[in-house]
Design an enzyme around this catalytic site. Structure first.
Site, PDB file in Angstrom:
ATOM      1  N   ASP A   1      30.940 -21.893  35.291  1.00  0.00           N
ATOM      2  CA  ASP A   1      31.340 -20.507  35.139  1.00  0.00           C
ATOM      3  C   ASP A   1      30.110 -19.785  34.565  1.00  0.00           C
ATOM      4  OD1 ASP A   1      33.040 -18.212  34.722  1.00  0.00           O
ATOM      5  OD2 ASP A   1      33.034 -18.746  32.590  1.00  0.00           O
TER       6      ASP A   1
ATOM      7  N   ASP B   1      29.985 -16.076  32.924  1.00  0.00           N
ATOM      8  CA  ASP B   1      30.226 -15.298  31.706  1.00  0.00           C
ATOM      9  C   ASP B   1      30.861 -16.175  30.622  1.00  0.00           C
ATOM     10  OD1 ASP B   1      29.419 -12.688  32.761  1.00  0.00           O
ATOM     11  OD2 ASP B   1      31.223 -12.776  33.983  1.00  0.00           O
TER      12      ASP B   1
ATOM     13  N   ARG C   1      38.215  -8.190  38.092  1.00  0.00           N
ATOM     14  CA  ARG C   1      38.107  -6.789  37.649  1.00  0.00           C
ATOM     15  C   ARG C   1      39.432  -6.050  37.795  1.00  0.00           C
ATOM     16  NH1 ARG C   1      33.535  -3.773  40.694  1.00  0.00           N
ATOM     17  NH2 ARG C   1      32.467  -5.666  40.054  1.00  0.00           N
TER      18      ARG C   1
ATOM     19  N   ASN D   1      29.247  -9.270  39.914  1.00  0.00           N
ATOM     20  CA  ASN D   1      27.897  -8.948  39.424  1.00  0.00           C
ATOM     21  C   ASN D   1      27.077 -10.201  39.136  1.00  0.00           C
ATOM     22  OD1 ASN D   1      28.061  -5.961  39.177  1.00  0.00           O
ATOM     23  ND2 ASN D   1      29.763  -6.462  37.812  1.00  0.00           N
TER      24      ASN D   1
HETATM   25  C1  BG6 Z   1      34.510 -12.956  34.812  1.00  0.00           C
HETATM   26  C2  BG6 Z   1      34.712 -12.400  33.425  1.00  0.00           C
HETATM   27  O1  BG6 Z   1      33.430 -13.838  34.821  1.00  0.00           O
HETATM   28  O2  BG6 Z   1      34.260 -11.909  35.743  1.00  0.00           O
HETATM   29  C3  BG6 Z   1      35.826 -11.362  33.443  1.00  0.00           C
HETATM   30  O3  BG6 Z   1      35.053 -13.451  32.538  1.00  0.00           O
HETATM   31  C4  BG6 Z   1      35.524 -10.297  34.490  1.00  0.00           C
HETATM   32  O4  BG6 Z   1      35.973 -10.799  32.175  1.00  0.00           O
HETATM   33  C5  BG6 Z   1      35.316 -10.943  35.847  1.00  0.00           C
HETATM   34  O5  BG6 Z   1      36.620  -9.359  34.579  1.00  0.00           O
HETATM   35  C6  BG6 Z   1      34.969  -9.934  36.932  1.00  0.00           C
HETATM   36  O6  BG6 Z   1      33.711  -9.388  36.637  1.00  0.00           O
HETATM   37  P1  BG6 Z   1      33.026  -8.214  37.450  1.00  0.00           P
HETATM   38  O7  BG6 Z   1      31.574  -8.294  37.020  1.00  0.00           O
HETATM   39  O8  BG6 Z   1      33.177  -8.502  38.918  1.00  0.00           O
HETATM   40  O9  BG6 Z   1      33.683  -6.945  37.068  1.00  0.00           O
HETATM   41 MG    MG Z   2      33.911 -17.306  31.479  1.00  0.00          MG
END
Ligand code: BG6
Ligand code: MG
Length: 240
Positions: free
Chosen positions: A38, A40, A78, A147
């Site tokens: 993973d 984040d 998201r 992202n």
């Molecule tokens: C995950 C995070 O990795 O990505 C979440 O833990 C987040 O908190 C999700 O909502 C989606 O992220 P993004 O960058 O596509 O808005």
């Molecule tokens: Mg995570």
């Protein structure tokens, strides 16, 4: 008979025994061909940026939001995150309005991500990744984030991984196993030969649903179905 052993070799023997204990406790003794991380909360920390961006969006529509609610968003997509935030809203939003709110949050978030740099990649994480690769392991990312590539670019790992499975190539987010199943497929490996590394409960649920062994860090280490609870990233070297 006198055996002379220096401190260094005692340390090596100790860490080897710890590694074996680790495997034996779980009744598993195997080497994984691939590891799917993973992003984040595992490779780097974006929680504060997510929080600031969601907070700004929530404030703009007068909806209460705090760090406890933010913790529920870990590993969640998201749009699913937005739904959790809107639980506190008295107003009902159309799908179009929801998409506009999610876009607004993402614009703020992407702007904040520009503050990230190679300083946001810890030596522990980089050294552990290098050591796992040196053992012959294939390494992939399995993240719900759309992202992912931007974040990897910011921290200097854009071209590091053998495969990237992220929010752009899935239709179902964690706890659905799709992101990890795609990650294993991109590596050309079977789920049973891959270890998933996660910090979120939804991520361990996804690993279990996909037939993966898992290493859980932070809140994920307390998940009842996690295969290897770990305290710190470099503990992965005790598993592999
Ligand atoms: C995950 C995070 O990795 O990505 C979440 O833990 C987040 O908190 C999700 O909502 C989606 O992220 P993004 O960058 O596509 O808005
Ligand atoms: Mg995570």
């Amino acid at each position: 008979m006198t055996v002379s052993v220096n401190h260094e070799s005692i340390d090596i023997l100790k860490s080897r025994n710890e590694a074996i204990d680790f495997h034996c406790k779980k009744g598993v003794r195997k080497m994984f061909k691939g590891i799917i991380f993973d992003l984040d909360g595992v490779i780097c920390f974006t929680d504060m940026y997510h929080y600031k961006a969601w907070k700004q969006m929530a404030d703009s529509i007068g909806v209460y939001f705090d760090e406890t609610i933010n913790n529920r968003l870990r590993g969640v997509s998201r749009m699913a995150s937005l739904e959790i935030i809107l639980e506190r809203s008295e107003k009902t939003y159309t799908q179009e309005e929801k998409e506009a709110l999610a876009t607004k949050k993402n614009e703020i978030y992407v702007e904040l991500l520009k503050q990230m740099s190679t300083a946001d990649l810890s030596e522990e994480v980089k050294n552990t990744l290098d050591a796992l690769r040196a053992k012959g392991c294939k390494l992939a990312i399995g993240s719900s984030s759309k992202n992912t590539k931007l974040i990897l670019t910011q921290i200097g790992l854009r071209d590091y991984f053998d495969a990237i499975s992220d929010g752009n190539n899935i239709t179902h987010s964690k706890p659905d196993p799709e992101v990890f199943l795609k990650g294993a497929e991109f590596l050309g490996l079977d789920p049973k030969d891959c270890l998933v590394v996660e910090d979120a409960e939804a991520g361990i649920d996804a690993a279990v649903a996909g037939g993966f062994a898992s290493a859980g860090i932070g809140e994920a280490s307390k998940h009842p179905q996690v295969t290897y609870p770990i305290n710190t990233f470099s503990d992965l070297l005790k598993i592999q």
